[in-house]
Design an enzyme around this catalytic site. Sequence first.
Site, PDB file in Angstrom:
ATOM      1  N   ILE A  12       0.845  -1.204   0.000  1.00  0.00           N
ATOM      2  CA  ILE A  12       0.000   0.000   0.000  1.00  0.00           C
ATOM      3  C   ILE A  12       0.878   1.251   0.000  1.00  0.00           C
ATOM      4  O   ILE A  12       0.569   2.247  -0.655  1.00  0.00           O
ATOM      5  CB  ILE A  12      -0.961  -0.004   1.211  1.00  0.00           C
ATOM      6  CG1 ILE A  12      -1.737  -1.322   1.273  1.00  0.00           C
ATOM      7  CG2 ILE A  12      -1.942   1.167   1.121  1.00  0.00           C
ATOM      8  CD1 ILE A  12      -2.546  -1.515   2.534  1.00  0.00           C
ATOM      9  N   ASP A  31      12.054   2.653   5.115  1.00  0.00           N
ATOM     10  CA  ASP A  31      11.666   1.243   5.044  1.00  0.00           C
ATOM     11  C   ASP A  31      12.856   0.442   5.548  1.00  0.00           C
ATOM     12  O   ASP A  31      14.007   0.815   5.301  1.00  0.00           O
ATOM     13  CB  ASP A  31      11.319   0.866   3.591  1.00  0.00           C
ATOM     14  CG  ASP A  31      10.394  -0.333   3.500  1.00  0.00           C
ATOM     15  OD1 ASP A  31       9.255  -0.179   3.025  1.00  0.00           O
ATOM     16  OD2 ASP A  31      10.811  -1.432   3.937  1.00  0.00           O
ATOM     17  N   LEU A  33      13.231  -2.722   4.697  1.00  0.00           N
ATOM     18  CA  LEU A  33      13.390  -3.772   3.675  1.00  0.00           C
ATOM     19  C   LEU A  33      13.124  -5.173   4.232  1.00  0.00           C
ATOM     20  O   LEU A  33      13.562  -6.163   3.650  1.00  0.00           O
ATOM     21  CB  LEU A  33      14.788  -3.708   3.026  1.00  0.00           C
ATOM     22  CG  LEU A  33      15.133  -2.383   2.333  1.00  0.00           C
ATOM     23  CD1 LEU A  33      16.555  -2.431   1.756  1.00  0.00           C
ATOM     24  CD2 LEU A  33      14.141  -2.088   1.213  1.00  0.00           C
ATOM     25  N   ASP A  58      15.437   1.036  10.484  1.00  0.00           N
ATOM     26  CA  ASP A  58      14.573   0.194  11.291  1.00  0.00           C
ATOM     27  C   ASP A  58      14.003   1.100  12.387  1.00  0.00           C
ATOM     28  O   ASP A  58      14.751   1.596  13.243  1.00  0.00           O
ATOM     29  CB  ASP A  58      15.398  -0.955  11.887  1.00  0.00           C
ATOM     30  CG  ASP A  58      14.547  -1.922  12.691  1.00  0.00           C
ATOM     31  OD1 ASP A  58      13.466  -1.518  13.170  1.00  0.00           O
ATOM     32  OD2 ASP A  58      14.986  -3.083  12.851  1.00  0.00           O
ATOM     33  N   PHE A  81       2.833   3.523   7.441  1.00  0.00           N
ATOM     34  CA  PHE A  81       2.422   2.169   7.052  1.00  0.00           C
ATOM     35  C   PHE A  81       3.261   1.098   7.747  1.00  0.00           C
ATOM     36  O   PHE A  81       2.784  -0.018   7.928  1.00  0.00           O
ATOM     37  CB  PHE A  81       2.635   1.963   5.542  1.00  0.00           C
ATOM     38  CG  PHE A  81       1.745   2.782   4.657  1.00  0.00           C
ATOM     39  CD1 PHE A  81       0.421   2.421   4.464  1.00  0.00           C
ATOM     40  CD2 PHE A  81       2.232   3.905   3.996  1.00  0.00           C
ATOM     41  CE1 PHE A  81      -0.398   3.165   3.624  1.00  0.00           C
ATOM     42  CE2 PHE A  81       1.416   4.653   3.162  1.00  0.00           C
ATOM     43  CZ  PHE A  81       0.098   4.279   2.981  1.00  0.00           C
ATOM     44  N   SER A 125      -7.197  -0.865  10.480  1.00  0.00           N
ATOM     45  CA  SER A 125      -7.823  -1.994   9.773  1.00  0.00           C
ATOM     46  C   SER A 125      -9.242  -2.202  10.268  1.00  0.00           C
ATOM     47  O   SER A 125      -9.550  -1.941  11.440  1.00  0.00           O
ATOM     48  CB  SER A 125      -6.994  -3.246  10.053  1.00  0.00           C
ATOM     49  OG  SER A 125      -7.697  -4.401   9.668  1.00  0.00           O
ATOM     50  N   TYR A 150      -1.747  -9.022  16.347  1.00  0.00           N
ATOM     51  CA  TYR A 150      -1.727  -8.070  15.228  1.00  0.00           C
ATOM     52  C   TYR A 150      -2.919  -7.107  15.320  1.00  0.00           C
ATOM     53  O   TYR A 150      -2.760  -5.888  15.263  1.00  0.00           O
ATOM     54  CB  TYR A 150      -1.760  -8.801  13.876  1.00  0.00           C
ATOM     55  CG  TYR A 150      -2.231  -7.919  12.751  1.00  0.00           C
ATOM     56  CD1 TYR A 150      -1.401  -6.970  12.196  1.00  0.00           C
ATOM     57  CD2 TYR A 150      -3.553  -8.001  12.279  1.00  0.00           C
ATOM     58  CE1 TYR A 150      -1.843  -6.118  11.213  1.00  0.00           C
ATOM     59  CE2 TYR A 150      -4.006  -7.154  11.286  1.00  0.00           C
ATOM     60  CZ  TYR A 150      -3.144  -6.211  10.749  1.00  0.00           C
ATOM     61  OH  TYR A 150      -3.605  -5.355   9.789  1.00  0.00           O
ATOM     62  N   LYS A 154      -3.341  -2.720  16.169  1.00  0.00           N
ATOM     63  CA  LYS A 154      -4.088  -1.672  15.457  1.00  0.00           C
ATOM     64  C   LYS A 154      -4.993  -0.914  16.433  1.00  0.00           C
ATOM     65  O   LYS A 154      -5.098   0.310  16.390  1.00  0.00           O
ATOM     66  CB  LYS A 154      -4.903  -2.271  14.308  1.00  0.00           C
ATOM     67  CG  LYS A 154      -4.039  -2.818  13.177  1.00  0.00           C
ATOM     68  CD  LYS A 154      -3.181  -1.733  12.532  1.00  0.00           C
ATOM     69  CE  LYS A 154      -2.167  -2.262  11.540  1.00  0.00           C
ATOM     70  NZ  LYS A 154      -1.185  -1.258  11.088  1.00  0.00           N
TER      71      LYS A 154
HETATM   72  C1  UD1 Z   1      -6.709 -10.799   6.875  1.00  0.00           C
HETATM   73  C2  UD1 Z   1      -6.484 -10.730   8.350  1.00  0.00           C
HETATM   74  C3  UD1 Z   1      -6.788  -9.335   8.817  1.00  0.00           C
HETATM   75  C4  UD1 Z   1      -5.833  -8.373   8.125  1.00  0.00           C
HETATM   76  C5  UD1 Z   1      -5.939  -8.540   6.620  1.00  0.00           C
HETATM   77  C6  UD1 Z   1      -4.801  -7.783   5.984  1.00  0.00           C
HETATM   78  C7  UD1 Z   1      -6.941 -12.994   9.159  1.00  0.00           C
HETATM   79  C8  UD1 Z   1      -7.874 -13.847   9.929  1.00  0.00           C
HETATM   80  N1  UD1 Z   1      -7.323 -11.725   8.992  1.00  0.00           N
HETATM   81  O1  UD1 Z   1      -8.059 -10.433   6.577  1.00  0.00           O
HETATM   82  O2  UD1 Z   1      -6.626  -9.218  10.203  1.00  0.00           O
HETATM   83  O3  UD1 Z   1      -6.144  -7.058   8.476  1.00  0.00           O
HETATM   84  O4  UD1 Z   1      -5.813  -9.906   6.239  1.00  0.00           O
HETATM   85  O5  UD1 Z   1      -4.816  -7.938   4.606  1.00  0.00           O
HETATM   86  O6  UD1 Z   1      -5.893 -13.430   8.725  1.00  0.00           O
HETATM   87  N2  UD1 Z   1      -9.450 -17.223   2.025  1.00  0.00           N
HETATM   88  C9  UD1 Z   1      -9.579 -18.485   1.466  1.00  0.00           C
HETATM   89  N3  UD1 Z   1      -8.447 -19.127   1.059  1.00  0.00           N
HETATM   90  C10 UD1 Z   1      -7.203 -18.602   1.192  1.00  0.00           C
HETATM   91  C11 UD1 Z   1      -7.076 -17.312   1.765  1.00  0.00           C
HETATM   92  C12 UD1 Z   1      -8.216 -16.648   2.185  1.00  0.00           C
HETATM   93  O7  UD1 Z   1     -10.687 -19.001   1.328  1.00  0.00           O
HETATM   94  O8  UD1 Z   1      -6.213 -19.255   0.806  1.00  0.00           O
HETATM   95  C13 UD1 Z   1     -10.655 -16.499   2.456  1.00  0.00           C
HETATM   96  C14 UD1 Z   1     -10.662 -16.171   3.927  1.00  0.00           C
HETATM   97  O9  UD1 Z   1     -11.218 -17.223   4.667  1.00  0.00           O
HETATM   98  C15 UD1 Z   1     -11.507 -14.897   3.934  1.00  0.00           C
HETATM   99  C16 UD1 Z   1     -11.214 -14.241   2.587  1.00  0.00           C
HETATM  100  O10 UD1 Z   1     -10.682 -15.279   1.775  1.00  0.00           O
HETATM  101  O11 UD1 Z   1     -12.857 -15.221   3.983  1.00  0.00           O
HETATM  102  C17 UD1 Z   1     -10.215 -13.125   2.676  1.00  0.00           C
HETATM  103  O12 UD1 Z   1      -9.073 -13.589   3.351  1.00  0.00           O
HETATM  104  P1  UD1 Z   1      -7.751 -12.700   3.533  1.00  0.00           P
HETATM  105  O13 UD1 Z   1      -7.305 -12.180   2.224  1.00  0.00           O
HETATM  106  O14 UD1 Z   1      -6.776 -13.488   4.334  1.00  0.00           O
HETATM  107  O15 UD1 Z   1      -8.258 -11.441   4.357  1.00  0.00           O
HETATM  108  P2  UD1 Z   1      -9.008 -11.369   5.771  1.00  0.00           P
HETATM  109  O16 UD1 Z   1      -9.061 -12.677   6.427  1.00  0.00           O
HETATM  110  O17 UD1 Z   1     -10.282 -10.683   5.557  1.00  0.00           O
END
Ligand code: UD1
Length: 337
Positions: A12, A31, A33, A58, A81, A125, A150, A154
């Site tokens: 981002i 950053d 890195l 850092d 960020f 978030s 995590y 936030k």
């Molecule tokens: C996740 C984090 C959240 C963080 C955000 C940052 C978790 C539980 N939550 O959000 O705290 O702020 O990333 O980007 O990790 N999914 C699948 N298969 C996969 C990966 C994901 O089905 O291989 C599904 C998940 O179950 C979810 C959706 O896709 O329903 C989005 O997942 P993801 O991209 O990991 O985001 P969040 O879980 O919403």
Amino acid sequence: MKVLVTGGLGFIGSHTVVELQNEGFEVVIIDDLSNATEDVLKGIEKITGKLPLFEKIDLREKAAVQDFFKKHSDVTGVIHFAASKAVGESVENPLLYYENNIGTLVYLLQQLQQKPEASFIFSSSCTVYGQAEKMPITEDAPIQAAMSPYGNTKQIGEEIITDTAKVTNISAILLRYFNPVGAHSSTEIGELPLGVPQNLVPFITQTGMGLRKELSVFGNDYPTPDGTAVRDYIHVVDLAKAHVIALQRLLNKKNLVKVETFNLGTGKGSSVLEVINSFEKVSNTKLPYKIMPRREGDITEAYANTDKANNVLGWKAQLTLDEAMASAWKWEQKVRS
Ligand code: UD1
């Protein structure tokens, strides 16, 4: 006007640096890195025609942060960020997250509070809402107990900024992101997860490239229309633009209170299957996937009420899920070519 972007080589962050430079800001990036490479600087330069200043620091090193603000004493605007963001890792190693995400925030604010005036934009978030009771989620939805260190960083970060702004010359905007996805249309910058992606969209694009055998869909027994979990996927370029608008709002003193909070999402929820469909459509490929049990800690649905961002901040997401998926796919193909 010189702006500090911490984590400016990340996903981002890099897109935000592009939008800041497009708007004429001079950018200095910090950053470490740890999750990005210096090549990103070249991508930013190719898009904008300008190489941003870069300091490899850092932020956990307090003396280095002090030295930075001595050297760049004209910085009064910061977009912060830099942080660790892997939920699972934060459960394994909570102190790393508290040090990286909280310690560094304190050091930055300590420097800014010495200035006659300072503007601070914070990457927060929608995770702070947990599983909200009402959809779409408004900014005044109750904050729920964090499900991971995590998420807790936030929440605590928001509190630290709010407490500090009350008694200093720092004004702040807390931006609560929903699910950032996609890449810059130039394919010069995009998301580069280390190792196996934890997030849905990079996992999909890597599977599309054949780097992963198949996508695991985590749960199809949620109380949603197709049974898979629903999120608000926001194009990273739209998200980046919101940061520029938020910073300009503080610099022009248009903020109504010392600390304002905005949801950044599209307002539209999409299920995992809808994301897969969108990918298949824009890439013209079939995505192998299998249904697996729910992932621990996942919520059923989260999508933003965007009224406040639209009407008060004056920002609205323009790009669609299809556009986001197409750009993510184009980026993945370029990275692997
Ligand atoms: C996740 C984090 C959240 C963080 C955000 C940052 C978790 C539980 N939550 O959000 O705290 O702020 O990333 O980007 O990790 N999914 C699948 N298969 C996969 C990966 C994901 O089905 O291989 C599904 C998940 O179950 C979810 C959706 O896709 O329903 C989005 O997942 P993801 O991209 O990991 O985001 P969040 O879980 O919403």
